[in-house]
Design an enzyme around this catalytic site. Structure first.
Site, PDB file in Angstrom:
ATOM      1  CD  GLU A  31      -2.837   1.466   0.799  1.00  0.00           C
ATOM      2  OE1 GLU A  31      -3.224   0.567   0.029  1.00  0.00           O
ATOM      3  OE2 GLU A  31      -3.406   2.551   0.927  1.00  0.00           O
ATOM      4  CB  ALA A  61      -6.809  -6.048   1.044  1.00  0.00           C
ATOM      5  CD  GLU A  62      -3.039  -4.587   5.729  1.00  0.00           C
ATOM      6  OE1 GLU A  62      -4.245  -4.917   5.727  1.00  0.00           O
ATOM      7  OE2 GLU A  62      -2.665  -3.399   5.830  1.00  0.00           O
ATOM      8  CD  GLN A  84       0.662   2.235   4.941  1.00  0.00           C
ATOM      9  OE1 GLN A  84      -0.453   2.251   5.451  1.00  0.00           O
ATOM     10  NE2 GLN A  84       0.899   2.682   3.726  1.00  0.00           N
ATOM     11  CG  PHE A  85       2.616   1.405  10.770  1.00  0.00           C
ATOM     12  CD1 PHE A  85       3.642   1.981  11.514  1.00  0.00           C
ATOM     13  CD2 PHE A  85       1.965   2.180   9.820  1.00  0.00           C
ATOM     14  CE1 PHE A  85       3.998   3.314  11.316  1.00  0.00           C
ATOM     15  CE2 PHE A  85       2.329   3.505   9.621  1.00  0.00           C
ATOM     16  CZ  PHE A  85       3.344   4.071  10.369  1.00  0.00           C
ATOM     17  CG  ASP A  86       4.546  -2.510  14.335  1.00  0.00           C
ATOM     18  OD1 ASP A  86       3.436  -2.045  14.653  1.00  0.00           O
ATOM     19  OD2 ASP A  86       5.623  -1.890  14.461  1.00  0.00           O
ATOM     20  CE1 TYR A  90      -0.163  -9.448  15.092  1.00  0.00           C
ATOM     21  CE2 TYR A  90      -1.056  -7.246  15.208  1.00  0.00           C
ATOM     22  CZ  TYR A  90      -0.117  -8.168  15.602  1.00  0.00           C
ATOM     23  OH  TYR A  90       0.867  -7.823  16.482  1.00  0.00           O
ATOM     24  CG  HIS A 131       0.760   3.248  13.828  1.00  0.00           C
ATOM     25  ND1 HIS A 131      -0.572   3.048  14.041  1.00  0.00           N
ATOM     26  CD2 HIS A 131       0.846   3.839  12.603  1.00  0.00           C
ATOM     27  CE1 HIS A 131      -1.265   3.503  13.002  1.00  0.00           C
ATOM     28  NE2 HIS A 131      -0.421   3.980  12.125  1.00  0.00           N
TER      29      HIS A 131
END
Lengths: 327, 396
Positions: A31, A61-62, A84-86, A90, A131
């Site tokens: 993204e 959409a991960e 994008q972030f830890d 999930y 984040h």
């Protein structure tokens, strides 16, 4: 000009560029990775130079990002995915642990998924929730994945290229609060350490600090502070969490007889638990003190006004050093 | 009957003009042959595909019939082998033979398919050997065939995961320039199979989004067999799957999943469109799972015999046999020959299952990683040493 001073972010950017120039099958996906260059600008300028088919702005959409990367890898591509972030990984957890990690074994070796998943991790930047997490243990626990973390610009530059070259899936953790730390990188040096080699970043004789990612710098600062008090700390950057470089770890711990594991993740069932177990198995007769852990508390990552206390800092590390030396 | 067991229309609420009646596919459904095998006239729904069906030769019809019968027999044998303790599990395809054979036979050899775990008929048409199929369910392997050789991915147990893999693979096909060249040997399409339950999954919906945005050459094939284990359609969606495609930006088609000619024609056109660069299609094959979800399931707990009886009348094999007979494409000798072949296949499947070699136990440590991984290598060495200890004691 072989030596260049650059930030960790620039090291990653240069490493990605080198990998893309080296192999036309390398794709970047995620993204905002295109025109924006990612929220941390790690992929800045790459879409302009390599085109939209190789630096792919994906829908938000991960699971879709990782799932389609798997399909692309099955077709012969080498996707490098940016999460994008830890705390956003999930939704992709299922694709990573149920599919990405297992497909090579499930196919008895006939399928390979050379995918790198880049995860900016850790706290200390004053961000809002989701984040600042350190979720590396989830993935280190899953067979089939390799999990590594870089800690400085040179490692960022070389390790990302090694990770992309690996035919196994690699979870690549980037210490986001160190993105702007700068250091000299020798671009002609070539790879000096294997992707899974631990590295002694500071020699010392009394206590070994085992750490990785953002805490490497913190531990080095702790070692410098300890030196003022006449205490000699050894600092090891693990670099690889799966596999662990157990040989190096046990060798250096035997030298000092004292080990402290430092990481941002919660200590319960974190990497420190595995390291403590390994060390007591392999170094039992060499230990002068139990292996101690300094990590995040076993709570959800708190609002950022609390993070200075939540994250291991010099005081908590040095307090653990004192406790270790008291045995 | 005092309970709901005689009710087959579970949900009569009209949504977007279509009742969720699990026995009637409605006027949008593409169909060429009725329940007795009589060839239907052209309708607005089937006209776009009529030429494909009309171009089929009698030999095509016979060979499709043969596939339907052999696949049903393979499935019956799988079920029996599980009941006899030879397999750990078997998901039956009973009733879905036409949906699978029709769609698989529309694929070109170089097209690539991503199945769920019930697609034994697709596997059969891709050339997967029965013993390769059984390995997973016998517990000697997670797969059994080479996906790359067969252009047929391994079974996917987690519902819906494969829809994204198919979409990503199709995005790779695009990058390879293997779409829209006009060369039928080069242009490639990808198929992804799932069930009606799978359409509820996030991955299904994300796959639709990615495929639509990328205009990827992928055909999503939903076998709506009306039940996701014990849950009926109306617990999965408010509008039928084919109507959702438009929202993702590509066509959705409902086809009679028990009409092999219709499934073949609809899938062939969707695959041709994908190969020609026209992007994805969602096909909903309206069919029925006559058996249990798997051998662990008990459908008598949640559905009525009356409902099953309605669907037995729509049997895909009976229908195709009627069609061939009415058209005079085959005689009794042909049908008897196919039945004999099915008997032989059953013997072969049984023998292949029972004679499958036990795997070397240390193999479980192999091919976890491509590059060496000290932890796995170390554990394998420890395991071998441990086993060797028993050998030295003369036991084990």
């Amino acid at each position: 000009m072989a030596m260049q001073k650059m930030s960790l972010a620039k090291g990653l950017n240069s490493g990605l560029r080198a990998a893309m120039e080296h192999d036309p099958k390398v794709l970047l996906m995620g993204e905002d990775v295109g025109k924006l260059g990612g929220v941390f600008r790690i992929t800045e300028g790459l879409q302009k130079d390599f085109g939209e088919d190789r630096v792919v702005d994906t829908p938000l959409a991960e699971s879709g990002i990782v799932g389609t990367a798997i399909g692309l890898a099955l077709r012969g591509y080498r996707p490098v995915v940016e999460i994008q972030f830890d705390g956003f990984i999930y939704p992709a957890f299922d694709q990573i642990v149920a599919q990405l990690a297992k497909m090579h074994a499930r196919s008895r070796g006939s399928l390979r998924l050379p995918i790198v998943i880049r995860v900016p991790f850790g706290g200390g930047i004053g961000a809002v929730e989701h984040h600042s997490e350190s979720n590396e243990a989830y993935f280190a626990h899953t067979a089939g994945l390799r999990v590594v973390a870089c800690s400085d610009p040179a490692d960022a530059y070389w390790m990302i290229q090694q990770a992309i070259e690996s035919d196994d899936p690699v979870m690549f953790y980037e210490p986001k609060r160190r993105y702007h730390e700068r250091a000299e990188v020798d671009l002609d040096a070539g790879v000096r350490l294997g992707l899974h080699d631990a590295r002694v970043v500071r020699e010392g004789t009394q206590v070994t600090l085992l750490t990785y990612g953002p805490m490497v710098k913190t531990c080095l600062q702790a070692a410098a502070a300890a030196e003022q008090d006449g205490i000699s700390l050894q600092v090891v950057d693990l670099r690889s969490l799966s596999p662990l470089d157990v040989d190096t770890i046990t060798r250096v711990v035997k030298d000092t007889g004292r080990a402290i594991v430092v990481h941002e993740a919660s200590t319960f069932l974190g990497m420190g638990a595995e390291l403590a177990a390994e060390i007591q198995q392999e170094c039992f007769h060499h230990l002068e003190a139990p292996v101690l852990r300094v990590g995040g508390y076993n709570i959800p990552y708190p609002p950022s006004r609390f993070e200075e206390e939540f994250l291991p800092g010099l005081d908590r590390i040095l307090d653990a050093v004192d406790r270790s030396l008291a045995y | 009957m005092t309970d709901t067991h005689d009710v087959v229309v579970h949900h009569e609420t009209v949504v977007a003009g279509t009742p969720l009646d699990i026995t009637d596919g409605g006027p949008d459904m593409v169909q060429f042959v009725d329940g007795e095998g009589t060839r239907l006239e052209r309708t607005p729904a089937n006209t776009p595909y009529a030429e494909i069906v009309e171009a089929m030769e009698p030999a095509d019809a016979r060979s499709m019939y043969r596939d339907l019968v052999l696949v049903r027999r393979l499935d019956a044998e799988g079920h029996a082998l599980q009941r006899q303790g030879e397999l750990g599990l078997w998901p039956s395809l009973l009733g879905q033979e036409a949906a699978q054979v029709g769609s698989a036979r529309a694929m070109a050899p170089h097209d690539y398919a991503f199945p769920g775990y019930r697609e034994h008929g697709v596997a059969w048409c891709r050339g997967i050997q029965p013993e390769q199929l059984l390995a997973l369910f016998r517990g000697v392997d997670h797969g059994g065939w080479s996906p790359q050789e067969m252009n047929y991915h391994l079974y996917t147990i987690v519902i819906g995961n494969q829809m994204l893999h198919a979409t990503g693979y199709a995005m790779g096909v695009q990058r390879d320039g293997a779409v829209g060249t006009g060369d039928p040997e080069r242009d490639t399409a990808v198929m992804a199979f799932t069930g009606d339950g799978g359409t509820a999954q996030g991955d299904f919906n994300e796959a639709m989004v990615f495929a639509g945005v990328a205009n990827a050459p992928v055909v999503f094939f939903v076998q709506n067999n009306q039940w996701a284990i014990s849950e009926p359609n109306y617990k999965q969606f408010r509008v039928p799957p084919y109507q959702r495609a438009l929202g993702f930006g590509f066509p959705g088609i409902r086809v009679d999943g028990n009409d092999v000619l219709a499934v073949y024609a609809v899938t062939k056109m969707a695959l041709d469109n994908a190969r020609n660069g026209l992007g994805p299609t969602l096909i909903e094959a309206f069919t029925y799972r006559l058996g249990a979800h798997t051998t662990s399931d008990d459908p008598t707990k949640y559905r009525s015999a009356a409902e099953v009886d309605i669907w037995r009348e729509k049997d895909p094999i009976k229908r195709m046999r009627g069609f061939i007979t009415q058209k005079g494409y085959a005689d009794e000798e042909f049908f008897a020959g196919v039945d004999k072949e099915a008997d032989e296949l059953a013997v072969r499947v049984r023998s292949a299952c029972q004679n499958m070699p036990e795997p070397e136990q240390s193999r479980m440590f192999d091919e976890i990683y491509v590059d060496p991984h000290p932890l796995v290598d170390g554990e394998k060495a420890t395991f071998l040493a441990y086993q060797a200890g028993f050998d030295q004691e003369g036991g084990h």
